[in-house]
Design a protein around this motif. Structure first.
Motif, mmCIF file in Angstrom:
data_model
loop_
_atom_site.group_PDB
_atom_site.id
_atom_site.type_symbol
_atom_site.label_atom_id
_atom_site.label_comp_id
_atom_site.label_asym_id
_atom_site.label_seq_id
_atom_site.Cartn_x
_atom_site.Cartn_y
_atom_site.Cartn_z
ATOM 1 N N GLU A 168 -30.757 55.813 41.339
ATOM 2 C CA GLU A 168 -30.366 54.641 40.550
ATOM 3 C C GLU A 168 -31.249 54.448 39.324
ATOM 4 O O GLU A 168 -30.762 54.057 38.269
ATOM 5 N N THR A 169 -32.550 54.716 39.464
ATOM 6 C CA THR A 169 -33.474 54.533 38.344
ATOM 7 C C THR A 169 -34.343 55.786 38.201
ATOM 8 O O THR A 169 -35.434 55.869 38.768
ATOM 9 N N PRO A 170 -33.862 56.787 37.437
ATOM 10 C CA PRO A 170 -34.651 58.018 37.264
ATOM 11 C C PRO A 170 -35.995 57.710 36.587
ATOM 12 O O PRO A 170 -36.063 56.877 35.685
ATOM 13 N N GLY A 171 -37.043 58.379 37.029
ATOM 14 C CA GLY A 171 -38.369 58.165 36.438
ATOM 15 C C GLY A 171 -38.833 56.725 36.563
ATOM 16 O O GLY A 171 -39.562 56.218 35.709
ATOM 17 N N GLU A 172 -38.448 56.084 37.638
ATOM 18 C CA GLU A 172 -38.711 54.654 37.907
ATOM 19 C C GLU A 172 -40.141 54.248 37.530
ATOM 20 O O GLU A 172 -41.090 54.937 37.863
ATOM 21 N N GLN A 173 -40.284 53.083 36.819
ATOM 22 C CA GLN A 173 -41.643 52.548 36.640
ATOM 23 C C GLN A 173 -41.700 51.019 36.567
ATOM 24 O O GLN A 173 -42.617 50.449 35.998
ATOM 25 N N TRP A 174 -40.722 50.367 37.171
ATOM 26 C CA TRP A 174 -40.703 48.897 37.152
ATOM 27 C C TRP A 174 -40.695 48.310 38.560
ATOM 28 O O TRP A 174 -40.343 47.163 38.757
ATOM 29 N N ASP A 175 -41.035 49.125 39.548
ATOM 30 C CA ASP A 175 -40.914 48.712 40.948
ATOM 31 C C ASP A 175 -39.445 48.463 41.311
ATOM 32 O O ASP A 175 -39.136 47.604 42.129
ATOM 33 N N TYR A 176 -38.554 49.217 40.675
ATOM 34 C CA TYR A 176 -37.122 49.084 40.965
ATOM 35 C C TYR A 176 -36.761 49.924 42.195
ATOM 36 O O TYR A 176 -36.297 51.053 42.096
ATOM 37 N N THR A 177 -36.959 49.333 43.342
ATOM 38 C CA THR A 177 -36.648 50.030 44.580
ATOM 39 C C THR A 177 -35.136 50.105 44.804
ATOM 40 O O THR A 177 -34.386 49.257 44.318
ATOM 41 N N ALA A 178 -34.711 51.092 45.545
ATOM 42 C CA ALA A 178 -33.321 51.169 46.024
ATOM 43 C C ALA A 178 -33.314 50.922 47.532
ATOM 44 O O ALA A 178 -32.498 51.479 48.267
ATOM 45 N N ALA A 235 -38.223 49.360 27.061
ATOM 46 C CA ALA A 235 -38.452 49.108 28.488
ATOM 47 C C ALA A 235 -39.508 50.047 29.073
ATOM 48 O O ALA A 235 -40.250 49.669 29.969
ATOM 49 N N ARG A 236 -39.551 51.295 28.566
ATOM 50 C CA ARG A 236 -40.523 52.261 29.122
ATOM 51 C C ARG A 236 -41.894 51.948 28.513
ATOM 52 O O ARG A 236 -42.342 52.589 27.582
ATOM 53 N N TYR A 237 -42.524 50.943 29.091
ATOM 54 C CA TYR A 237 -43.710 50.313 28.514
ATOM 55 C C TYR A 237 -44.925 51.236 28.492
ATOM 56 O O TYR A 237 -45.057 52.128 29.317
ATOM 57 N N GLY A 238 -45.803 50.968 27.504
ATOM 58 C CA GLY A 238 -47.129 51.588 27.468
ATOM 59 C C GLY A 238 -48.165 50.513 27.712
ATOM 60 O O GLY A 238 -47.951 49.632 28.542
ATOM 61 N N GLU A 239 -49.239 50.563 26.920
ATOM 62 C CA GLU A 239 -50.316 49.593 27.157
ATOM 63 C C GLU A 239 -50.027 48.215 26.576
ATOM 64 O O GLU A 239 -50.643 47.232 26.958
ATOM 65 N N THR A 240 -49.078 48.152 25.610
ATOM 66 C CA THR A 240 -48.701 46.854 25.046
ATOM 67 C C THR A 240 -47.725 46.165 25.994
ATOM 68 O O THR A 240 -46.718 46.762 26.383
ATOM 69 N N PRO A 241 -48.002 44.924 26.369
ATOM 70 C CA PRO A 241 -47.117 44.238 27.325
ATOM 71 C C PRO A 241 -45.689 44.089 26.797
ATOM 72 O O PRO A 241 -45.489 43.741 25.636
ATOM 73 N N VAL A 242 -44.725 44.385 27.645
ATOM 74 C CA VAL A 242 -43.309 44.264 27.296
ATOM 75 C C VAL A 242 -42.629 43.385 28.343
ATOM 76 O O VAL A 242 -42.834 43.567 29.546
ATOM 77 N N LEU A 243 -41.832 42.460 27.860
ATOM 78 C CA LEU A 243 -41.097 41.586 28.765
ATOM 79 C C LEU A 243 -39.812 42.297 29.188
ATOM 80 O O LEU A 243 -39.015 42.695 28.337
ATOM 81 N N VAL A 280 -46.711 53.363 37.075
ATOM 82 C CA VAL A 280 -46.643 53.874 35.697
ATOM 83 C C VAL A 280 -46.437 55.384 35.716
ATOM 84 O O VAL A 280 -47.259 56.127 36.256
ATOM 85 N N GLN A 281 -45.313 55.826 35.131
ATOM 86 C CA GLN A 281 -44.938 57.226 35.310
ATOM 87 C C GLN A 281 -45.921 58.198 34.676
ATOM 88 O O GLN A 281 -46.158 59.274 35.220
ATOM 89 N N LYS A 282 -46.526 57.834 33.531
ATOM 90 C CA LYS A 282 -47.444 58.790 32.890
ATOM 91 C C LYS A 282 -48.658 59.081 33.767
ATOM 92 O O LYS A 282 -49.270 60.128 33.645
ATOM 93 N N PHE A 283 -49.007 58.147 34.653
ATOM 94 C CA PHE A 283 -50.106 58.408 35.593
ATOM 95 C C PHE A 283 -49.610 59.168 36.824
ATOM 96 O O PHE A 283 -50.363 59.850 37.491
ATOM 97 N N ARG A 284 -48.346 59.011 37.134
ATOM 98 C CA ARG A 284 -47.801 59.570 38.374
ATOM 99 C C ARG A 284 -47.311 60.994 38.156
ATOM 100 O O ARG A 284 -47.512 61.878 38.987
ATOM 101 N N SER A 285 -46.625 61.183 37.021
ATOM 102 C CA SER A 285 -45.969 62.455 36.722
ATOM 103 C C SER A 285 -46.026 62.605 35.190
ATOM 104 O O SER A 285 -45.074 62.276 34.494
ATOM 105 N N PRO A 286 -47.183 63.057 34.675
ATOM 106 C CA PRO A 286 -47.443 62.974 33.230
ATOM 107 C C PRO A 286 -46.388 63.668 32.370
ATOM 108 O O PRO A 286 -46.174 63.276 31.232
ATOM 109 N N GLY A 287 -45.705 64.646 32.905
ATOM 110 C CA GLY A 287 -44.670 65.335 32.138
ATOM 111 C C GLY A 287 -43.310 64.654 32.230
ATOM 112 O O GLY A 287 -42.302 65.201 31.791
ATOM 113 N N GLY A 288 -43.258 63.461 32.823
ATOM 114 C CA GLY A 288 -41.975 62.758 32.969
ATOM 115 C C GLY A 288 -41.180 63.302 34.137
ATOM 116 O O GLY A 288 -41.753 63.640 35.181
#
Ligand code: CA
Length: 700
Positions: A319-329, A395-403, A286-294
């Motif tokens: 490929e995925t800037p500010g990655e937060q979906w486990d989208y590895t390259a 897609a840039r999810y918060g605490e509400t679950p997003v599919l 989760v990016q807000k925990f990793r890099s709170p300023g984005g």
């Protein structure tokens, strides 16, 4: 030197003669491979000397004895039990009649490639409690050979060179040394070039700082290291690239390492003298925990090119800037030349987790195309002016679950893809799957989690999980990288299909989740042959070689790995048989021993715990167990909904007491109390009860 070489040569002759190996040239020691030999691999198509066969990693063989006309006569030549029920992901290597293989816990073997006779086996004795740190099973994706040595990388971080003649270790290097004791693991295959061995590592789900290192192939001495994310900015940066990357981070990311592990694809380019590193996801997710300023958080989810000699940064494409979906390259990369827009370009191709098929100019990193190969909900495409994906807001999810699609397992994961220069097509297994993502309410940096709350028991999560199950699709795709579109596909009943081999016999060969090995025409996708039940799933890639004038196809068959962990489908019986190496040839008549009987899960006991206990157990499960045992306790290494009565009885002995440590299930007493472990037990049982009706319907 002549004297020393002479002695080694003599030993090699003796060894080849003593071993009675049909494919070994007199005068060559076992695994007598160097860079020139790998670079000229097409001159000896009967050998498969590195993980993708060539430095370009096409997973393509020029062999044609097994072809679209003859493949119907394929049969089993020999098999070897790998003595594990865990996943096996490695591509074997064959040099001069000897097949080298690596299985779970990095147990390494050499076989007579014609008969399967075991020549030696080497157990590096990986401490079994390290298994808990491996997000995605205790697998290895392969090994390397170099000048008489077999080089392996172990789950616990050792790079070990083994004498290819005797199976005895020659040198060992601790690749985690000097990195502050983060919970790293290694599952990737080492690559060897120009006297150097390259290796990365994994661990981003727990929080580590990624890097790739080069070692001297003769001595194990460390030569260079390239970190993939910046460290603590109060200390000097290792290089200018880290200084540049640090400008794209904020907060105190280094306390959780930042992630960016290079756990699979690392490719050497002999023409441009570059190394391409596929970089993984962020830690925490989760990016807000990793890099709170984005920020972009370089070099997460990027392909980074460095100089092969020094490890110095050259270019990157994220490929995925500010990655937060486990989208590895980190997914496989293939190098080739393609004619694009009337110009021949030296390209790099990748189909990573995020669902785009990328073609880059590998000299400059210029993006040539990025085309979706699955339905994506996280983006509407790539802006070709900036090279950046256009993210959807939700897609840039918060605490509400997003599919979100693709899911964390990726639209395509580690499974090797193949490129046939004859058809101009790239072949790989595709997964269309959704995942319910949500951020946890809070996160403590350094707490070894992902910061996501991707389990839970709420109605919304249950509905999303049901949608994900109902809408999961999988297929084998043939992708045209010049036209940037699909040429054909073969649909499969569900995800979990294997890596791919393409051959000049107009064939594409792939293991399937139906527990078969299937052979298709490379030009049309028409099925040519499919094995009978091979008792487990070959998630690994097949490879092919010749000995004594006969062509063989070898594949490791062993269900497991990361995708098995995030599978959202119903009750499974995929890992009932031991993992095996299977080797096929035309007219083969060997038969497998009968499969062990499937032990049907008993009806789960009634739920006696309160709703509050079950809910608390669900949250603890999501945090501590889901990575290995599946979201919502579905699937995974071991589907906990299928526990036998004795496992219910032993639950606390296992989770707290560590009674199954030797199988990789170490104690969680450091993070869970007995009461917490029991609430997890109650949650798992509640999930089993909930799905029991569905299971009974499926079994009828
Ligand atoms: Ca990951």
């Amino acid at each position: 030197m002549g004297f020393i070489n002479g002695r080694i040569l003599a030993a090699g002759v003796l060894a080849a003669a003593a071993l009675g190996l049909a494919g070994m040239d007199a005068g060559r020691r076992p695994a007598d491979v160097d860079g020139a030999r790998i670079a000229a691999a097409d001159r000896e198509p009967g050998n498969w000397m590195s993980t993708g066969r060539t430095y370009n990693e096409e997973h393509f063989s020029p062999l044609t004895q097994i072809n679209d006309k003859t493949a119907g006569k394929l049969g089993l030549a020999w098999s070897y039990d790998l003595d594990t029920f865990r996943g096996v992901e490695s591509t074997p290597i064959v040099v001069d009649g000897v097949l080298y293989n690596i299985s779970a816990w990095n147990i390494t073997m050499a076989h007579d490639a014609r008969t399967g006779r075991l020549l030696w086996s080497y157990d590096p004795k990986v401490p079994r409690d390290v298994g808990r740190l491996a997000c995605c099973d205790i697998v290895s994706r392969g090994l390397a050979v170099w000048k008489g040595k077999v080089i392996i990388a172990t789950l616990d971080g050792r790079l070990i060179a083994v004498d290819a003649r005797t199976g005895q270790p020659v040198w060992s290097a601790d690749t985690f040394a000097g990195e502050g004791g983060w919970p790293y693991t290694i599952t990737g295959a080492p690559r060897v070039f120009d006297g150097k061995v390259l290796i990365g590592n994994g661990g981003s789900e727990l929080g580590v700082r990624g890097y790739v290192s080069a070692y001297d192939a003769e001595t194990g001495k460390k030569l260079w290291r390239f970190h993939t994310v910046p460290g603590d900015p109060s200390k000097p940066f290792e290089n200018k690239a880290m200084e540049m990357a640090a400008k794209t981070w904020s907060g105190e990311w280094w306390k959780q390492g930042g992630g960016g592990t290079a756990w699979d694809s690392i490719v050497y380019d002999p023409k441009l003298k570059l190394i391409y590193i596929g970089v993984g996801n962020g830690a925490p997710w989760v990016q807000k925990f990793r890099s709170p300023g984005g920020g972009d958080n370089l070099f997460l989810s990027s392909i980074v090119a460095v100089k092969a000699d020094t490890g110095e940064y050259v270019w990157h494409y994220q490929e995925t800037p500010g990655e937060q979906w486990d989208y590895t390259a980190t997914q496989p990369m293939i190098l080739t030349d393609l004619k694009i827009g009337g110009r021949t370009r030296q390209v790099l191709m990748q189909a990573p987790k995020n669902g785009f098929f990328y073609v880059l100019d590998r000299k400059t990193g210029e993006l040539l195309s990025a085309t979706p190969f699955v339905h994506q909900t996280w983006t509407t495409g790539v802006d070709m002016k900036t090279g950046r994906p256009i993210e959807t807001k939700e897609a840039r999810y918060g605490e509400t679950p997003v599919l979100v699609s693709p899911h964390a397992g990726g639209a395509h994961n580690f499974n090797p893809m193949a490129y046939s220069p004859q058809t101009g097509l790239v072949y790989f297994p595709v997964v269309q799957a959704y995942m319910s993502y949500a951020a946890a309410a809070s996160f403590v940096p350094g707490s070894r989690g992902t910061g996501a709350s991707y389990g839970g028991f709420e109605a919304e999560r249950r509905q999303q999980a049901a949608f994900a199950v109902a809408n999961e699709k999988a297929w084998l795709v043939a992708w045209d990288p010049v036209k940037a579109k699909e040429a054909w596909r073969v649909p499969y009943p569900r995800d979990g299909n294997g890596g791919v081999l393409a051959t000049a016999g107009n064939l594409v060969i792939e293991g399937t989740v139906k527990k078969t090995l299937a052979v298709y025409r490379a030009d049309t996708g028409a099925k040519v042959w499919e094995s009978g039940d091979i008792q487990s799933v070959p998630i690994a890639a097949p490879m092919t070689y010749t000995v004594g004038g006969e062509q063989y196809v070898a594949v490791n068959v062993g269900w497991g790995g990361g995708l098995a962990h995030v599978q959202a489908a119903a009750f499974r019986d995929l890992n009932v048989a031991p993992a095996r190496l299977l080797v096929f040839k035309l007219g083969g008549t060997a038969v497998l021993p009968p499969a062990p009987p499937v032990r049907q899960p008993p009806e789960p006991p009634p739920v006696r715990a309160s709703e509050a206990v079950v809910k608390a157990g669900g949250e603890l499960f999501a945090k501590n167990c889901a990575l290995c045992h599946g979201q919502q306790a579905q699937g995974g290494i071991k589907d906990l909904r299928q526990m036998q009565p004795e496992t219910h009885t032993a639950f606390l002995d296992i989770v707290i007491g560590g009674s199954r440590k030797d199988q990789g299930m170490a104690s969680f007493a450091d993070v869970l109390t007995r009461d917490q472990a029991e609430s997890i037990h109650q949650y798992v049982n509640a999930r089993a009860r909930e799905d029991w009706g569905e299971y009974q319907r499926a079994a009828r």
